[in-house]
Design a protein around this motif. Structure first.
Motif, mmCIF file in Angstrom:
data_model
loop_
_atom_site.group_PDB
_atom_site.id
_atom_site.type_symbol
_atom_site.label_atom_id
_atom_site.label_comp_id
_atom_site.label_asym_id
_atom_site.label_seq_id
_atom_site.Cartn_x
_atom_site.Cartn_y
_atom_site.Cartn_z
ATOM 1 N N PHE A 164 13.740 -10.683 -5.839
ATOM 2 C CA PHE A 164 12.386 -11.521 -5.767
ATOM 3 C C PHE A 164 11.172 -10.534 -6.267
ATOM 4 C CE2 PHE A 164 14.501 -14.547 -3.375
ATOM 5 C CZ PHE A 164 14.656 -15.677 -4.225
ATOM 6 N N ALA A 165 11.321 -9.333 -5.827
ATOM 7 C CA ALA A 165 10.136 -8.198 -5.996
ATOM 8 C C ALA A 165 10.252 -7.855 -7.213
ATOM 9 C CB ALA A 165 10.300 -7.055 -5.011
ATOM 10 N N ASP A 166 11.533 -7.738 -7.832
ATOM 11 C CA ASP A 166 11.680 -7.415 -9.384
ATOM 12 C C ASP A 166 11.121 -8.339 -10.100
ATOM 13 O OD1 ASP A 166 13.039 -5.156 -8.213
ATOM 14 O OD2 ASP A 166 15.086 -5.815 -8.681
ATOM 15 N N ILE A 167 11.106 -9.610 -9.950
ATOM 16 C CA ILE A 167 10.300 -10.522 -10.776
ATOM 17 C C ILE A 167 8.853 -10.294 -10.939
ATOM 18 C CG2 ILE A 167 9.817 -13.019 -10.963
ATOM 19 C CD1 ILE A 167 12.452 -13.715 -9.572
ATOM 20 N N LEU A 168 8.258 -9.455 -9.862
ATOM 21 C CA LEU A 168 6.809 -9.164 -10.005
ATOM 22 C C LEU A 168 6.832 -7.852 -10.724
ATOM 23 C CD1 LEU A 168 5.741 -10.124 -6.641
ATOM 24 C CD2 LEU A 168 5.478 -11.431 -8.428
ATOM 25 N N LEU A 169 7.400 -7.051 -10.747
ATOM 26 C CA LEU A 169 7.447 -5.631 -11.073
ATOM 27 C C LEU A 169 7.821 -5.676 -12.691
ATOM 28 C CD1 LEU A 169 7.282 -2.535 -10.708
ATOM 29 C CD2 LEU A 169 9.610 -2.601 -10.142
ATOM 30 N N THR A 170 8.940 -6.297 -12.939
ATOM 31 C CA THR A 170 9.460 -6.182 -14.377
ATOM 32 C C THR A 170 8.347 -6.067 -15.530
ATOM 33 O OG1 THR A 170 11.501 -7.083 -13.887
ATOM 34 C CG2 THR A 170 10.961 -7.042 -16.049
ATOM 35 N N PRO A 171 7.615 -7.009 -15.888
ATOM 36 C CA PRO A 171 6.557 -6.882 -17.007
ATOM 37 C C PRO A 171 5.578 -5.767 -16.799
ATOM 38 C CG PRO A 171 6.098 -8.831 -15.531
ATOM 39 C CD PRO A 171 7.167 -8.122 -15.004
ATOM 40 N N LEU B 28 0.792 -1.038 0.019
ATOM 41 C CA LEU B 28 0.110 0.148 0.070
ATOM 42 C C LEU B 28 0.877 1.379 -0.073
ATOM 43 C CD1 LEU B 28 -2.938 -0.861 2.412
ATOM 44 C CD2 LEU B 28 -3.157 -0.792 0.000
ATOM 45 N N SER B 29 1.957 1.096 0.778
ATOM 46 C CA SER B 29 2.718 2.582 0.917
ATOM 47 C C SER B 29 3.657 2.769 -0.586
ATOM 48 C CB SER B 29 3.667 2.290 2.066
ATOM 49 O OG SER B 29 4.529 1.310 1.716
ATOM 50 N N TYR C 299 3.781 -1.745 -8.578
ATOM 51 C CA TYR C 299 4.482 -1.472 -7.111
ATOM 52 C C TYR C 299 3.548 -1.650 -5.819
ATOM 53 C CZ TYR C 299 8.090 1.049 -9.410
ATOM 54 O OH TYR C 299 9.165 1.218 -10.122
ATOM 55 N N LEU C 300 2.444 -2.218 -5.957
ATOM 56 C CA LEU C 300 1.741 -2.940 -5.237
ATOM 57 C C LEU C 300 2.341 -4.313 -4.616
ATOM 58 C CD1 LEU C 300 -0.797 -3.126 -3.075
ATOM 59 C CD2 LEU C 300 -1.926 -4.060 -5.057
ATOM 60 N N ALA C 301 2.563 -4.970 -6.030
ATOM 61 C CA ALA C 301 3.071 -6.385 -5.637
ATOM 62 C C ALA C 301 4.719 -6.192 -5.445
ATOM 63 C CB ALA C 301 3.258 -6.892 -7.054
ATOM 64 N N GLN C 302 5.344 -5.159 -5.880
ATOM 65 C CA GLN C 302 6.841 -4.957 -5.611
ATOM 66 C C GLN C 302 7.125 -4.632 -4.289
ATOM 67 O OE1 GLN C 302 8.523 -2.175 -5.323
ATOM 68 N NE2 GLN C 302 10.666 -2.607 -5.856
ATOM 69 N N GLY C 303 6.296 -3.372 -3.922
ATOM 70 C CA GLY C 303 6.494 -2.797 -2.513
ATOM 71 C C GLY C 303 6.070 -4.042 -1.491
ATOM 72 N N GLY C 304 5.150 -4.702 -1.680
ATOM 73 C CA GLY C 304 4.805 -5.720 -0.606
ATOM 74 C C GLY C 304 5.830 -6.818 -0.611
ATOM 75 N N THR D 175 2.499 1.381 -3.410
ATOM 76 C CA THR D 175 1.635 1.859 -4.683
ATOM 77 C C THR D 175 0.982 3.478 -4.449
ATOM 78 O OG1 THR D 175 -0.171 1.059 -6.081
ATOM 79 C CG2 THR D 175 -0.726 0.923 -3.816
ATOM 80 N N LEU D 176 0.742 3.885 -3.125
ATOM 81 C CA LEU D 176 0.245 5.296 -2.920
ATOM 82 C C LEU D 176 1.393 6.081 -3.328
ATOM 83 C CD1 LEU D 176 -1.702 4.442 0.349
ATOM 84 C CD2 LEU D 176 -2.829 5.281 -1.957
ATOM 85 N N SER D 177 2.504 5.927 -2.864
ATOM 86 C CA SER D 177 3.597 6.924 -3.384
ATOM 87 C C SER D 177 4.038 6.957 -4.511
ATOM 88 C CB SER D 177 4.759 6.310 -2.430
ATOM 89 O OG SER D 177 5.243 5.311 -2.594
ATOM 90 N N HIS D 178 4.161 5.747 -5.333
ATOM 91 C CA HIS D 178 4.596 5.945 -6.583
ATOM 92 C C HIS D 178 3.439 6.372 -7.485
ATOM 93 C CE1 HIS D 178 8.553 3.760 -7.035
ATOM 94 N NE2 HIS D 178 8.158 3.200 -6.019
ATOM 95 N N GLY D 179 2.110 6.007 -7.431
ATOM 96 C CA GLY D 179 1.013 6.456 -7.914
ATOM 97 C C GLY D 179 0.880 8.202 -7.769
ATOM 98 N N ALA D 180 1.091 8.719 -6.679
ATOM 99 C CA ALA D 180 1.239 9.973 -6.548
ATOM 100 C C ALA D 180 2.366 10.884 -7.328
ATOM 101 C CB ALA D 180 1.265 10.578 -5.132
ATOM 102 N N MET D 181 3.598 10.127 -7.690
ATOM 103 C CA MET D 181 4.511 10.571 -8.336
ATOM 104 C C MET D 181 4.405 10.307 -9.757
ATOM 105 S SD MET D 181 6.578 12.066 -6.217
ATOM 106 C CE MET D 181 6.788 12.089 -4.316
ATOM 107 N N THR D 182 3.261 9.725 -10.224
ATOM 108 C CA THR D 182 3.371 9.522 -11.554
ATOM 109 C C THR D 182 3.625 10.781 -12.687
ATOM 110 O OG1 THR D 182 1.673 7.699 -11.435
ATOM 111 C CG2 THR D 182 1.760 8.419 -13.545
#
Length: 313
Positions: free
Chosen positions: A131-138, A28-29, A85-90, A31-38
């Protein structure tokens, strides 16, 4: 006579539900922060890959986007940013908590853990980020494609589907190596520098000051540590961030990823690799500091346990 043994280091025993809470709070932290910085990220990416933006800064670049494409263009890529970033941040925050505990147990005792705390921070953040990057890359590939190629698709689903259809898994994960090269230094700066800033702050205070520290003072320490960690994360990861944007845009020669990255780095040169660093430092300082503040607040709201601290007194 045998020498006295070192004191056993007592570490918390987190349950699966605790790590689930860490994952939720981190996701949550992030996705909220990255979303705000779009909007800032849109301008930063354009500066890195579009010759028309090469000499522009964050303010002039923002004006240029609005003038030529309208205000909505500043939200390009919001969907894949939020989901990615919801997946990656978690995974990153929960992974860091998990591996910090495991590595501290591996140290065996308090003295050894404190002595090698920097190595623990570096290793825990690197493994968690991998391991977070595997979720983020695509999803990051989809975001950059949407930002860099106007009109290529309508949002997350359309962009992701088009990438998968045109290039398959290979295209979706074309940026895995550069994103690992970008995100692991980012995570190292984010977590390690933040830990050190907190330790410096604690060591500068007396026991009485620690006991009586109010909410405002604690917020100031957390915010200051996060901002400094954000600056470090931006500087360490920016060259790979530039190359990642170029790879997802389709720039560079054909061949292995290592060859493509090396060639692009040579073509860009030192100045080119750090193009757009100013906007990204501003963005990253906001990202990292807000993430830590939200992460702690969400954990407290969910009654999650505190993370392991191995600071030197």
């Amino acid at each position: 006579m045998s020498s006295p043994s070192k004191a056993e280091f007592s570490v918390p025993h987190f349950k699966a539900s605790d790590y689930g809470t860490f994952f939720l709070a981190g996701g949550l932290s992030a996705t909220l922060s990255h979303g705000a910085m779009t909007p800032i990220d849109v301008v930063k990416t354009r500066i890195q890959i579009d010759p028309a933006y090469k000499r522009l800064g964050i303010v002039t670049g923002t004006r240029y986007v609005i003038a030529n494409e309208g205000p909505r263009a500043l939200l390009t890529g919001f969907g894949p940013t939020a989901v990615g970033y919801l997946a990656q941040g978690g995974a990153k925050f929960a992974g860091y908590e998990f591996w910090k505990v495991q590595l501290t147990k591996l140290a065996g005792d308090q003295e050894t853990a404190i002595q090698y705390r920097t190595a623990i921070y570096l290793t825990a953040s690197s493994i968690g980020e991998f391991f977070a990057d595997i979720l983020l890359t695509p999803l990051e590939a989809t975001r950059i494609r949407l930002v860099s190629e106007r009109g290529c698709a309508n949002g997350l689903v359309g962009g992701f589907t088009r990438l998968a259809r045109e290039g398959g898994v290979g295209q979706l994960y074309a940026g895995l190596l550069p994103i690992i090269c970008k995100q692991i230094p980012y995570a190292i700066g984010q977590f390690t520098v933040n830990e050190w800033c907190h330790e410096v702050a604690q060591r500068s205070m007396t026991d009485e000051q620690k006991r009586t520290m109010g909410t405002v003072a604690r917020l100031g320490v957390n915010l200051g540590s996060g901002i400094i960690a954000g600056f470090a994360a931006a500087v360490l990861s920016h060259p790979a961030d530039t190359l990642l944007s170029q790879i997802n845009k389709g720039h560079g020669p054909s061949g292995s990823m290592v060859y493509r990255l090396t060639t692009l780095a040579k073509e860009a040169g030192f100045r080119g690799l750090f193009a757009g660093l100013g906007p990204r430092m501003i963005m990253t300082a906001g990202l990292v500091s807000s993430q830590f503040l939200m992460y702690d607040a969400i954990k407290q709201a969910l009654h999650a346990p505190k993370g392991l601290e191995i600071h030197k007194e």
